[in-house]
Motif scaffolding. Sequence first.
Motif, PDB file in Angstrom:
ATOM      1  N   GLY A  81       0.815  -1.211   0.000  1.00 26.87           N
ATOM      2  CA  GLY A  81       0.000   0.000   0.000  1.00 26.87           C
ATOM      3  C   GLY A  81       0.846   1.258   0.000  1.00 26.87           C
ATOM      4  O   GLY A  81       0.554   2.222  -0.718  1.00 26.87           O
ATOM      5  N   SER A  82       1.923   1.251   0.782  1.00 20.99           N
ATOM      6  CA  SER A  82       2.813   2.415   0.844  1.00 20.99           C
ATOM      7  C   SER A  82       3.513   2.656  -0.493  1.00 20.99           C
ATOM      8  O   SER A  82       3.594   3.795  -0.972  1.00 20.99           O
ATOM      9  CB  SER A  82       3.862   2.223   1.944  1.00 20.99           C
ATOM     10  OG  SER A  82       3.273   2.123   3.215  1.00 20.99           O
ATOM     11  N   ILE A  83       4.008   1.587  -1.103  1.00 23.75           N
ATOM     12  CA  ILE A  83       4.694   1.725  -2.392  1.00 23.75           C
ATOM     13  C   ILE A  83       3.716   2.165  -3.474  1.00 23.75           C
ATOM     14  O   ILE A  83       4.028   3.005  -4.325  1.00 23.75           O
ATOM     15  CB  ILE A  83       5.384   0.395  -2.771  1.00 23.75           C
ATOM     16  CG1 ILE A  83       6.518   0.093  -1.789  1.00 23.75           C
ATOM     17  CG2 ILE A  83       5.929   0.454  -4.200  1.00 23.75           C
ATOM     18  CD1 ILE A  83       7.145  -1.270  -1.968  1.00 23.75           C
ATOM     19  N   PHE A  84       2.506   1.608  -3.440  1.00 19.28           N
ATOM     20  CA  PHE A  84       1.484   2.007  -4.414  1.00 19.28           C
ATOM     21  C   PHE A  84       1.097   3.470  -4.235  1.00 19.28           C
ATOM     22  O   PHE A  84       0.828   4.179  -5.213  1.00 19.28           O
ATOM     23  CB  PHE A  84       0.247   1.119  -4.277  1.00 19.28           C
ATOM     24  CG  PHE A  84      -0.883   1.507  -5.184  1.00 19.28           C
ATOM     25  CD1 PHE A  84      -0.735   1.437  -6.563  1.00 19.28           C
ATOM     26  CD2 PHE A  84      -2.081   1.959  -4.662  1.00 19.28           C
ATOM     27  CE1 PHE A  84      -1.778   1.797  -7.408  1.00 19.28           C
ATOM     28  CE2 PHE A  84      -3.123   2.327  -5.497  1.00 19.28           C
ATOM     29  CZ  PHE A  84      -2.977   2.243  -6.875  1.00 19.28           C
ATOM     30  N   GLY A  85       1.080   3.935  -2.982  1.00 18.14           N
ATOM     31  CA  GLY A  85       0.787   5.345  -2.728  1.00 18.14           C
ATOM     32  C   GLY A  85       1.793   6.261  -3.397  1.00 18.14           C
ATOM     33  O   GLY A  85       1.428   7.287  -3.984  1.00 18.14           O
ATOM     34  N   ILE A  86       3.071   5.877  -3.330  1.00 17.24           N
ATOM     35  CA  ILE A  86       4.114   6.653  -4.013  1.00 17.24           C
ATOM     36  C   ILE A  86       3.878   6.637  -5.517  1.00 17.24           C
ATOM     37  O   ILE A  86       3.959   7.665  -6.200  1.00 17.24           O
ATOM     38  CB  ILE A  86       5.507   6.076  -3.689  1.00 17.24           C
ATOM     39  CG1 ILE A  86       5.809   6.194  -2.187  1.00 17.24           C
ATOM     40  CG2 ILE A  86       6.582   6.785  -4.514  1.00 17.24           C
ATOM     41  CD1 ILE A  86       5.876   7.602  -1.659  1.00 17.24           C
ATOM     42  N   GLY A  87       3.595   5.446  -6.055  1.00 20.72           N
ATOM     43  CA  GLY A  87       3.355   5.332  -7.491  1.00 20.72           C
ATOM     44  C   GLY A  87       2.137   6.101  -7.950  1.00 20.72           C
ATOM     45  O   GLY A  87       2.078   6.574  -9.092  1.00 20.72           O
ATOM     46  N   SER A  88       1.149   6.243  -7.068  1.00 19.08           N
ATOM     47  CA  SER A  88      -0.051   7.010  -7.414  1.00 19.08           C
ATOM     48  C   SER A  88       0.271   8.493  -7.565  1.00 19.08           C
ATOM     49  O   SER A  88      -0.277   9.173  -8.441  1.00 19.08           O
ATOM     50  CB  SER A  88      -1.133   6.810  -6.342  1.00 19.08           C
ATOM     51  OG  SER A  88      -1.513   5.450  -6.257  1.00 19.08           O
ATOM     52  N   VAL A  89       1.159   8.998  -6.714  1.00 23.11           N
ATOM     53  CA  VAL A  89       1.557  10.402  -6.801  1.00 23.11           C
ATOM     54  C   VAL A  89       2.401  10.648  -8.047  1.00 23.11           C
ATOM     55  O   VAL A  89       2.211  11.626  -8.777  1.00 23.11           O
ATOM     56  CB  VAL A  89       2.337  10.833  -5.542  1.00 23.11           C
ATOM     57  CG1 VAL A  89       2.843  12.269  -5.694  1.00 23.11           C
ATOM     58  CG2 VAL A  89       1.442  10.727  -4.308  1.00 23.11           C
ATOM     59  N   THR A  90       3.342   9.740  -8.313  1.00 24.71           N
ATOM     60  CA  THR A  90       4.235   9.915  -9.469  1.00 24.71           C
ATOM     61  C   THR A  90       3.588   9.465 -10.783  1.00 24.71           C
ATOM     62  O   THR A  90       4.152   9.685 -11.856  1.00 24.71           O
ATOM     63  CB  THR A  90       5.534   9.118  -9.266  1.00 24.71           C
ATOM     64  OG1 THR A  90       5.227   7.723  -9.143  1.00 24.71           O
ATOM     65  CG2 THR A  90       6.256   9.590  -8.004  1.00 24.71           C
ATOM     66  N   LYS A  91       2.430   8.784 -10.661  1.00 23.21           N
ATOM     67  CA  LYS A  91       1.691   8.278 -11.837  1.00 23.21           C
ATOM     68  C   LYS A  91       2.512   7.247 -12.624  1.00 23.21           C
ATOM     69  O   LYS A  91       2.436   7.182 -13.851  1.00 23.21           O
ATOM     70  CB  LYS A  91       1.257   9.418 -12.757  1.00 23.21           C
ATOM     71  CG  LYS A  91       0.411  10.474 -12.054  1.00 23.21           C
ATOM     72  CD  LYS A  91      -0.134  11.500 -13.025  1.00 23.21           C
ATOM     73  CE  LYS A  91      -0.840  12.643 -12.315  1.00 23.21           C
ATOM     74  NZ  LYS A  91      -1.914  12.195 -11.416  1.00 23.21           N
ATOM     75  N   LYS A  92       3.284   6.440 -11.905  1.00 23.79           N
ATOM     76  CA  LYS A  92       4.116   5.431 -12.558  1.00 23.79           C
ATOM     77  C   LYS A  92       3.783   4.007 -12.100  1.00 23.79           C
ATOM     78  O   LYS A  92       4.509   3.068 -12.415  1.00 23.79           O
ATOM     79  CB  LYS A  92       5.596   5.714 -12.283  1.00 23.79           C
ATOM     80  CG  LYS A  92       6.101   7.016 -12.904  1.00 23.79           C
ATOM     81  CD  LYS A  92       7.575   7.237 -12.591  1.00 23.79           C
ATOM     82  CE  LYS A  92       8.075   8.532 -13.216  1.00 23.79           C
ATOM     83  NZ  LYS A  92       9.514   8.772 -12.915  1.00 23.79           N
ATOM     84  N   SER A  93       2.687   3.828 -11.365  1.00 23.14           N
ATOM     85  CA  SER A  93       2.320   2.501 -10.891  1.00 23.14           C
ATOM     86  C   SER A  93       1.931   1.602 -12.057  1.00 23.14           C
ATOM     87  O   SER A  93       1.287   2.048 -13.011  1.00 23.14           O
ATOM     88  CB  SER A  93       1.149   2.587  -9.909  1.00 23.14           C
ATOM     89  OG  SER A  93       1.528   3.196  -8.711  1.00 23.14           O
ATOM     90  N   ASP A  94       2.310   0.331 -11.972  1.00 23.95           N
ATOM     91  CA  ASP A  94       1.901  -0.658 -12.959  1.00 23.95           C
ATOM     92  C   ASP A  94       0.589  -1.271 -12.480  1.00 23.95           C
ATOM     93  O   ASP A  94       0.577  -2.133 -11.591  1.00 23.95           O
ATOM     94  CB  ASP A  94       2.979  -1.739 -13.102  1.00 23.95           C
ATOM     95  CG  ASP A  94       2.721  -2.664 -14.290  1.00 23.95           C
ATOM     96  OD1 ASP A  94       1.546  -2.946 -14.576  1.00 23.95           O
ATOM     97  OD2 ASP A  94       3.706  -3.092 -14.930  1.00 23.95           O
ATOM     98  N   ILE A  95      -0.517  -0.836 -13.063  1.00 27.77           N
ATOM     99  CA  ILE A  95      -1.837  -1.253 -12.613  1.00 27.77           C
ATOM    100  C   ILE A  95      -2.042  -2.751 -12.793  1.00 27.77           C
ATOM    101  O   ILE A  95      -2.716  -3.401 -11.979  1.00 27.77           O
ATOM    102  CB  ILE A  95      -2.929  -0.464 -13.360  1.00 27.77           C
ATOM    103  CG1 ILE A  95      -2.772   1.041 -13.106  1.00 27.77           C
ATOM    104  CG2 ILE A  95      -4.314  -0.920 -12.913  1.00 27.77           C
ATOM    105  CD1 ILE A  95      -2.843   1.421 -11.641  1.00 27.77           C
ATOM    106  N   LYS A  96      -1.459  -3.333 -13.830  1.00 29.46           N
ATOM    107  CA  LYS A  96      -1.605  -4.765 -14.050  1.00 29.46           C
ATOM    108  C   LYS A  96      -0.975  -5.560 -12.917  1.00 29.46           C
ATOM    109  O   LYS A  96      -1.551  -6.549 -12.435  1.00 29.46           O
ATOM    110  CB  LYS A  96      -0.957  -5.147 -15.387  1.00 29.46           C
ATOM    111  CG  LYS A  96      -1.116  -6.623 -15.732  1.00 29.46           C
ATOM    112  CD  LYS A  96      -0.486  -6.938 -17.078  1.00 29.46           C
ATOM    113  CE  LYS A  96      -0.635  -8.433 -17.412  1.00 29.46           C
ATOM    114  NZ  LYS A  96      -0.018  -8.767 -18.722  1.00 29.46           N
TER     115      LYS A  96
END
Length: 374
Positions: free
Chosen positions: A328-343
Motif C-alpha cells: 500500500g505504501s509503495i502504491f501510494g508513491i506510485g499514485s503520486v508519481t503516476k508510474k504505478s503498474d496497474i496490471k
Amino acid sequence: MIFVLLFVVVCFLAYSNGANDNFKGVATLFGSGTTNYSRAINWATLTTFLGSVTAIFLASSLVKNFSGKGLVPDALIQTPEFAVSIALGAGITVFLATKIGMPISTTHSLVGGLFGSGIVAVGSAFNFSLLGSTFIMPLILSPLMATVASMVAYLLFRRLRVFFGVNKQMCICIGQEYVPIVNNLNKVNPVADSITSYKSINIDKEQNCIERYQGAFLGLNAQKLLDVAHFLSAGVVSFARGLNDTPKLVGLLIVINSLSIEWGMVALAFAMAIGGLLNAKKVGETVSKKITPMNHGQGFTANLITGLLVTTASIHGLPVSTTHVSVGSIFGIGSVTKKSDIKVIRNIVLSWILTLPIAALISAIVFSLLSYVF
C-alpha cells in the motif's frame, strides 16, 4: 507424535513466511538502487531476527489472538490437530505464492486457516463477529491507510526538499567507449582483431538512470543523509515485521506445554531467517521492481510509513499484514508519481482475495483428515 508434527509444520510456516515476507522491508532499498540484493536481504535478515526476539517482551497479545482464543471453544484450542491444520493450511498457501512471486499475507493465510478449521470443528459456534472486528477489518483498512499516508508524507517531504534547496540531479555518461573490431571475413567464427574507441553519450531506460540529490539539509550532505535514513527506515520495517509476525506463529505452539513461548519464538525466528535467505528473491523482485519505479526519497518515504504503521499495530495487538501495508505504501508513491503498474497491482490484489479461501480450504481438509486419523 502429533506434537512433533505440530512443531515441524509451524517451522515450515515460519520458513514460508520468511521467504515471502522478509525482503518486503528492504524492497525499496533494492528498488531505488540504494543497495544491491545481497546487502538488502542480509540487512532484512538481521533486523527481522531482532524484531522476532523482541516480540518475546512486547507482543503477548498477538500470541493470544492467533491461538484462536475467543473464535472457537477453549477445548478445541487445546487440541494439536486444530493447530496443525491451521499452520499447514497457511504454510502451503504462502509457500505456493512465494514460488510464483506473489507477495501475499501470512496473517491473511492464518485467518483463513482459523476459519476453515474452525468451521469444520464447531460449525455455527464459530465467533464470526470477533473474526470480523479483530482480524478482517485491520487487514482491509491497513493497505488503504498506508496508501493515503504515503501519498501525504511524500507530498510533504517533497515540499520540504524544495524549501531547503535540495535538488534532483541526473547523471548521463559522456566519454570514451571502447568496442572490438570484428573480422567479418570469417563468417563462422568471427574474431576481434583490435580495439577502437570513440566519444559517446549513453542513453538508457528510465529505470536505469541514476537520480541523486544535490544540496545540504541542516549542514549535512542530502544524499548521504537520505541513504542512512533509508537504511534505518528499512531496518525499522523489518524489525516491525519480526515483532508483528512471530507472535502470530508461536501462538500455534502454545498447546505444546513442554515448549516455552520464548524458545518457540527463537526457533521460529531462525526458520524465518533461513526462508528469507534461500527463497526471497522472486517476491522481492515483484515488490521492489514491478509495482512502481522509485528514487531514493520515494523509497525512504514508503519504508517510513510502513514501519510506523506496523510497529504501532504490533504494540496495540492489531494483526495487520506487513505485506498489505508495504505494498500500500509503495502504491501510494506510485499514485503520486503516476508510474504505478496497474496490471501488477491487479494481480497482487487478486492473490490477496484468493489467499483466505485457499488457506481455509486446505486447513479444513487437513483438519478433517487429522480428526479421522487421531
